[in-house]
Design a protein around this motif. Structure first.
Motif, PDB file in Angstrom:
ATOM      1  N   ALA A 112       0.826  -1.210   0.000  1.00  0.00           N
ATOM      2  CA  ALA A 112       0.000   0.000   0.000  1.00  0.00           C
ATOM      3  C   ALA A 112       0.857   1.255   0.000  1.00  0.00           C
ATOM      4  O   ALA A 112       0.505   2.265  -0.624  1.00  0.00           O
ATOM      5  N   ALA A 113       1.999   1.206   0.682  1.00  0.00           N
ATOM      6  CA  ALA A 113       2.886   2.374   0.721  1.00  0.00           C
ATOM      7  C   ALA A 113       3.457   2.683  -0.651  1.00  0.00           C
ATOM      8  O   ALA A 113       3.770   3.843  -0.956  1.00  0.00           O
ATOM      9  N   ALA A 114       3.614   1.661  -1.491  1.00  0.00           N
ATOM     10  CA  ALA A 114       4.199   1.847  -2.819  1.00  0.00           C
ATOM     11  C   ALA A 114       3.216   2.411  -3.834  1.00  0.00           C
ATOM     12  O   ALA A 114       3.619   2.776  -4.951  1.00  0.00           O
ATOM     13  N   ILE A 115       1.940   2.498  -3.454  1.00  0.00           N
ATOM     14  CA  ILE A 115       0.904   2.936  -4.396  1.00  0.00           C
ATOM     15  C   ILE A 115       0.403   4.315  -3.991  1.00  0.00           C
ATOM     16  O   ILE A 115      -0.267   4.464  -2.960  1.00  0.00           O
ATOM     17  N   PRO A 116       0.729   5.346  -4.767  1.00  0.00           N
ATOM     18  CA  PRO A 116       0.329   6.708  -4.410  1.00  0.00           C
ATOM     19  C   PRO A 116      -1.175   6.844  -4.231  1.00  0.00           C
ATOM     20  O   PRO A 116      -1.954   6.354  -5.052  1.00  0.00           O
ATOM     21  N   GLY A 117      -1.555   7.470  -3.115  1.00  0.00           N
ATOM     22  CA  GLY A 117      -2.964   7.757  -2.871  1.00  0.00           C
ATOM     23  C   GLY A 117      -3.625   6.905  -1.821  1.00  0.00           C
ATOM     24  O   GLY A 117      -4.701   7.256  -1.334  1.00  0.00           O
TER      25      GLY A 117
END
Length: 396
Positions: A328-333
């Protein structure tokens, strides 16, 4: 009156990451427990010491926490290009229930070591000195885990200088790769974001509307903002686990999120699916003192995360939830990404009650859909005891 004698079953008691559990080779289980079903569940419940109305698991191998009420069954793999199949059972403490709905990321760190020691990996693939790559099929969720296990003089190396917050003593580092970690959960269509959104508005009776990132990666997880439920993200176990109202609130959030994710059809089904989904709350970095007394400074971390497992705040971080965090941290937003400052990243270090943990993830967007090729983190593992466990012969 006749009494059933005890039987003994070959077993190994292992720590993996910040968890520990009882490991079995499938072939060593009694015939009736080698197949899924009531006999297997009854056997594992008796081994661990559940159900225990006292909540202590005194008459079994469990440690009366979600981190220590665990079982693992390992067998030669039925899948091409894999060494072993790994099945995880989360044993309830006060209920007669074994949850097979998800993986344990912490105990995943011990599977490779156990497989080598148990003779389940081709000896030709085990170097005299170096690193043995063990290809694991995680049967609960249908995913591949690759464990890089250090070997010295042909034996698994367990001692070393690698330190893991939440574990008292240093040990050898085991690097794990969780391949394509988006979980293929029934009802979720295999989607990483089952609702199709990076952030949803989740309506929870008695609480209101919460922003939530609901993700299937590593393990189905519901992320909310800490301040939305009156917390800072720096809390330790006692702040949550000693508050019955807080635990009830988080369980209500978990149940409604599970319905929204398509994991269950009705709220009432959540009680029979305790292991998944997880619920976690996130916040921007802030300084705090960990449960060991170690000071964690805001500059040491990218964000704060606290997660609940089996109805209690976890003392550190579940390995599978760490995969969800990294993804989740790697996916902006996503809420996790935003708590960490937003933007693109391929690794994140987060603060948890016992300290910090770094997890990496390789994310990319393909045709409007986010994909993560793998998540990477390091844990450690160690055999604590090996031999036999004993259970009454009429217990299963």
């Amino acid at each position: 009156m006749t009494h059933a004698p005890q039987i003994k079953i070959p077993a190994t008691y292992m720590r993996g990451g910040t968890s520990k559990g009882v490991f079995f080779r499938l072939q060593d289980l009694p015939a009736s427990a080698q197949l899924p079903g009531p006999a297997r569940d009854a056997l594992l419940l008796r081994v661990i010491g559940s159900p225990d109305p006292y909540g202590k698991q005194i008459d079994g191998m469990g440690g009366a926490t979600s981190s220590t009420s665990k079982t693992v069954i390992v067998s030669p793999s039925s899948k091409p290009d894999h060494d072993v199949d790994y099945l995880f059972g989360q044993v309830a403490i006060d209920k007669a229930f074994v949850d097979w709905s998800g993986n344990c990321g912490n105990l995943s760190a011990a599977v490779g070591s156990f497989a080598i020691g148990a003779g389940l990996v081709d000896p030709a693939r085990v170097p005299a000195d170096g690193v043995c790559t063990v290809r694991i099929w995680q049967s609960n969720i249908g995913k591949t885990i690759i464990a890089h296990v250090p070997v010295t003089r042909g034996q698994v190396q367990e001692t070393g200088a690698f330190e893991l917050d939440g574990v008292t003593f240093a040990a050898a580092e085991v690097r794990l790769e969780f391949m394509d970690p988006a979980a293929e959960e029934e009802g979720a269509g295999g989607a990483m974001f089952p609702t199709g959104n990076l952030v949803d508005e989740l309506e929870v009776p008695g609480i209101g509307i919460l922003k939530a990132t609901m993700i299937n990666a590593g393990i189905p997880t519901i992320f909310i903002n800490a301040d939305a439920v009156g917390y800072t993200g720096t809390e330790l176990q006692d702040a949550i686990n000693g508050d019955a109202g807080a635990l009830a609130m988080f369980e209500t959030i978990r149940a409604h999120g599970a319905v929204r994710m398509g994991l269950i059809a009705h709220i009432g089904e959540a009680a029979k699916r305790q292991h998944t989904p997880k619920v976690a709350f996130v916040a921007p970095p802030a300084g705090y003192t960990s449960s060991s007394g170690k000071r964690i400074e805001a500059a040491d971390i990218d964000l704060l995360v606290r997660a609940l497992s089996m109805g209690k705040l976890h003392h550190a971080m579940m390995g599978t939830a760490a995969v969800a965090i990294g993804t989740a941290a790697a996916i902006p937003g996503t809420l996790v990404n935003l708590a960490g400052g937003g933007g693109g990243r391929d690794a994140v270090r987060f603060g948890h009650p016992s300290g910090t943990l770094r997890v990496g993830a390789e994310a990319c967007e393909v045709d409007g859909q986010w994909r993560v090729a793998k998540a990477i983190m390091s844990r450690s593992a160690r055999v604590l005891m090996e031999g036999w466990v004993r259970v009454p012969g009429d217990a299963f």
